[in-house]
Design a protein around this motif. Structure first.
Motif, mmCIF file in Angstrom:
data_model
loop_
_atom_site.group_PDB
_atom_site.id
_atom_site.type_symbol
_atom_site.label_atom_id
_atom_site.label_comp_id
_atom_site.label_asym_id
_atom_site.label_seq_id
_atom_site.Cartn_x
_atom_site.Cartn_y
_atom_site.Cartn_z
ATOM 1 N N SER A 2 0.994 -6.497 7.378
ATOM 2 C CA SER A 2 0.200 -7.688 7.636
ATOM 3 C C SER A 2 -0.882 -7.803 6.586
ATOM 4 O O SER A 2 -1.208 -6.853 5.896
ATOM 5 C CB SER A 2 -0.431 -7.604 9.025
ATOM 6 O OG SER A 2 -1.289 -6.490 9.087
ATOM 7 N N THR A 3 -1.410 -8.991 6.479
ATOM 8 C CA THR A 3 -2.468 -9.236 5.511
ATOM 9 C C THR A 3 -3.733 -8.485 5.905
ATOM 10 O O THR A 3 -4.023 -8.321 7.071
ATOM 11 C CB THR A 3 -2.742 -10.745 5.377
ATOM 12 O OG1 THR A 3 -3.864 -10.911 4.530
ATOM 13 C CG2 THR A 3 -3.017 -11.406 6.691
ATOM 14 N N LEU A 4 -4.479 -8.049 4.923
ATOM 15 C CA LEU A 4 -5.719 -7.354 5.172
ATOM 16 C C LEU A 4 -6.880 -8.328 5.309
ATOM 17 O O LEU A 4 -7.998 -7.935 5.561
ATOM 18 C CB LEU A 4 -6.007 -6.373 4.028
ATOM 19 C CG LEU A 4 -4.964 -5.292 3.811
ATOM 20 C CD1 LEU A 4 -5.285 -4.483 2.576
ATOM 21 C CD2 LEU A 4 -4.870 -4.399 5.025
ATOM 22 N N THR A 5 -6.610 -9.591 5.085
ATOM 23 C CA THR A 5 -7.642 -10.609 5.218
ATOM 24 C C THR A 5 -7.200 -11.625 6.256
ATOM 25 O O THR A 5 -6.056 -11.628 6.684
ATOM 26 C CB THR A 5 -7.882 -11.341 3.878
ATOM 27 O OG1 THR A 5 -6.680 -12.027 3.526
ATOM 28 C CG2 THR A 5 -8.266 -10.383 2.781
ATOM 29 N N HIS A 61 11.331 -0.117 0.961
ATOM 30 C CA HIS A 61 11.189 1.247 0.451
ATOM 31 C C HIS A 61 9.843 1.392 -0.257
ATOM 32 O O HIS A 61 9.330 2.497 -0.385
ATOM 33 C CB HIS A 61 12.313 1.603 -0.512
ATOM 34 C CG HIS A 61 13.663 1.606 0.127
ATOM 35 N ND1 HIS A 61 13.993 2.387 1.209
ATOM 36 C CD2 HIS A 61 14.777 0.897 -0.166
ATOM 37 C CE1 HIS A 61 15.237 2.162 1.559
ATOM 38 N NE2 HIS A 61 15.734 1.266 0.740
ATOM 39 N N ALA A 62 9.327 0.266 -0.753
ATOM 40 C CA ALA A 62 8.037 0.237 -1.444
ATOM 41 C C ALA A 62 7.210 -0.899 -0.858
ATOM 42 O O ALA A 62 7.737 -1.792 -0.197
ATOM 43 C CB ALA A 62 8.240 0.024 -2.941
ATOM 44 N N VAL A 63 5.907 -0.818 -1.099
ATOM 45 C CA VAL A 63 4.967 -1.820 -0.608
ATOM 46 C C VAL A 63 4.124 -2.312 -1.777
ATOM 47 O O VAL A 63 3.713 -1.509 -2.623
ATOM 48 C CB VAL A 63 4.041 -1.223 0.481
ATOM 49 C CG1 VAL A 63 2.995 -2.211 0.920
ATOM 50 C CG2 VAL A 63 4.851 -0.747 1.667
ATOM 51 N N ALA A 64 3.873 -3.619 -1.812
ATOM 52 C CA ALA A 64 3.026 -4.198 -2.861
ATOM 53 C C ALA A 64 1.649 -4.499 -2.289
ATOM 54 O O ALA A 64 1.513 -5.301 -1.363
ATOM 55 C CB ALA A 64 3.657 -5.470 -3.406
ATOM 56 N N PHE A 65 0.650 -3.831 -2.825
ATOM 57 C CA PHE A 65 -0.751 -4.119 -2.521
ATOM 58 C C PHE A 65 -1.261 -4.951 -3.686
ATOM 59 O O PHE A 65 -0.931 -4.672 -4.836
ATOM 60 C CB PHE A 65 -1.567 -2.828 -2.445
ATOM 61 C CG PHE A 65 -1.245 -1.965 -1.268
ATOM 62 C CD1 PHE A 65 -2.001 -2.052 -0.110
ATOM 63 C CD2 PHE A 65 -0.199 -1.073 -1.307
ATOM 64 C CE1 PHE A 65 -1.705 -1.251 0.983
ATOM 65 C CE2 PHE A 65 0.109 -0.266 -0.221
ATOM 66 C CZ PHE A 65 -0.650 -0.367 0.927
ATOM 67 N N ILE A 107 -9.532 0.656 -2.001
ATOM 68 C CA ILE A 107 -8.714 1.871 -1.941
ATOM 69 C C ILE A 107 -8.586 2.391 -0.509
ATOM 70 O O ILE A 107 -7.588 3.031 -0.168
ATOM 71 C CB ILE A 107 -9.260 2.950 -2.902
ATOM 72 C CG1 ILE A 107 -8.200 4.018 -3.178
ATOM 73 C CG2 ILE A 107 -10.534 3.572 -2.375
ATOM 74 C CD1 ILE A 107 -7.051 3.540 -3.991
ATOM 75 N N ASP A 108 -9.575 2.103 0.343
ATOM 76 C CA ASP A 108 -9.499 2.533 1.744
ATOM 77 C C ASP A 108 -8.267 1.966 2.440
ATOM 78 O O ASP A 108 -7.665 2.628 3.291
ATOM 79 C CB ASP A 108 -10.751 2.124 2.515
ATOM 80 C CG ASP A 108 -11.980 2.900 2.078
ATOM 81 O OD1 ASP A 108 -11.824 3.920 1.376
ATOM 82 O OD2 ASP A 108 -13.089 2.484 2.432
ATOM 83 N N ALA A 109 -7.868 0.744 2.093
ATOM 84 C CA ALA A 109 -6.682 0.137 2.700
ATOM 85 C C ALA A 109 -5.424 0.901 2.300
ATOM 86 O O ALA A 109 -4.536 1.129 3.124
ATOM 87 C CB ALA A 109 -6.564 -1.327 2.293
ATOM 88 N N ALA A 112 -5.442 4.159 4.227
ATOM 89 C CA ALA A 112 -5.060 3.935 5.629
ATOM 90 C C ALA A 112 -3.553 3.755 5.747
ATOM 91 O O ALA A 112 -2.920 4.318 6.651
ATOM 92 C CB ALA A 112 -5.798 2.716 6.185
ATOM 93 N N TRP A 113 -2.951 2.981 4.841
ATOM 94 C CA TRP A 113 -1.499 2.791 4.863
ATOM 95 C C TRP A 113 -0.796 4.135 4.680
ATOM 96 O O TRP A 113 0.145 4.457 5.408
ATOM 97 C CB TRP A 113 -1.065 1.812 3.772
ATOM 98 C CG TRP A 113 0.421 1.663 3.711
ATOM 99 C CD1 TRP A 113 1.196 0.830 4.467
ATOM 100 C CD2 TRP A 113 1.321 2.400 2.879
ATOM 101 N NE1 TRP A 113 2.520 1.010 4.141
ATOM 102 C CE2 TRP A 113 2.622 1.961 3.171
ATOM 103 C CE3 TRP A 113 1.149 3.382 1.907
ATOM 104 C CZ2 TRP A 113 3.752 2.469 2.525
ATOM 105 C CZ3 TRP A 113 2.272 3.895 1.275
ATOM 106 C CH2 TRP A 113 3.558 3.431 1.582
ATOM 107 N N ALA A 114 -1.259 4.922 3.708
ATOM 108 C CA ALA A 114 -0.627 6.214 3.435
ATOM 109 C C ALA A 114 -0.680 7.119 4.661
ATOM 110 O O ALA A 114 0.314 7.764 5.017
ATOM 111 C CB ALA A 114 -1.305 6.885 2.242
ATOM 112 N N LEU A 115 -1.814 7.148 5.321
ATOM 113 C CA LEU A 115 -1.941 7.985 6.520
ATOM 114 C C LEU A 115 -1.012 7.509 7.636
ATOM 115 O O LEU A 115 -0.412 8.334 8.335
ATOM 116 C CB LEU A 115 -3.390 8.005 7.005
ATOM 117 C CG LEU A 115 -4.350 8.797 6.109
ATOM 118 C CD1 LEU A 115 -5.789 8.544 6.517
ATOM 119 C CD2 LEU A 115 -4.024 10.283 6.146
ATOM 120 N N THR A 116 -0.852 6.195 7.794
ATOM 121 C CA THR A 116 0.050 5.687 8.840
ATOM 122 C C THR A 116 1.509 6.015 8.535
ATOM 123 O O THR A 116 2.333 6.044 9.427
ATOM 124 C CB THR A 116 -0.080 4.162 9.057
ATOM 125 O OG1 THR A 116 0.338 3.482 7.878
ATOM 126 C CG2 THR A 116 -1.487 3.773 9.446
#
Length: 155
Positions: A2-5, A61-65, A107-109, A112-116
């Motif tokens: 989902s969007t972070l904004t 398989h990958a995510v675009a930030f 970078i916190d986002a 957070a994604w990596a930890l999830t």
């Protein structure tokens, strides 16, 4: 994802905004994203290409930030989860754009994604200039990757 904004890209006032692109949105932004990422593809000398990254993003398989300013992509970071024998990492496989330093505020986002995803580290194989940029944000050099090109021997 989902969007972070709370607003769609392009509706901001010129401030840098973070965004995570879900697979169904990738085809809508791919032309612009591919153009931003092109220096990464060229720097890898064939190890990474546009077609493969597109497929990884579409197959989740990958995510675009990304960071967006005035409806345009300012920076893009493509992250892939990699499983080692005893742990997982979020590997940054592509990172490009005009305001990477500004993107570091989000970078916190990524963390957070990596930890999830069950990742215990974020890693990136990068040029020395990128390593210098992230050192000031608490990142450490772990390895130096060296290569010897054998393609000349195949000719």
């Amino acid at each position: 994802m989902s969007t972070l904004t709370t607003t769609l890209p392009g509706t901001g006032s010129g401030n840098l905004e973070p965004y995570v692109y879900r697979p169904e949105l990738i085809p809508l932004v791919w032309d612009e994203m591919e153009a931003v990422l092109m220096p990464c593809f060229e720097a890898t000398n064939g190890m990474l290409n546009s077609k493969q990254v597109y497929e990884w993003l579409m197959q989740e398989h990958a995510v675009a930030f990304a960071t967006v300013r005035n409806g345009r992509l300012a920076a893009v970071l493509v992250v892939l989860k990699v499983n080692y024998a005893s742990y997982s990492v979020a590997r940054i496989i592509a990172c490009a754009g005009k305001d990477l330093k500004g993107a570091m505020q989000f970078i916190d986002a990524l963390e957070a994604w990596a930890l999830t995803q069950g990742c215990v580290e974020i890693e990136g194989w990068c040029l020395k200039s990128a390593a210098r940029l992230v050192r000031r944000y608490g990142w450490k050099d772990k390895l130096t990757i060296v290569t010897r090109d054998l393609r000349r021997r195949l000719q």
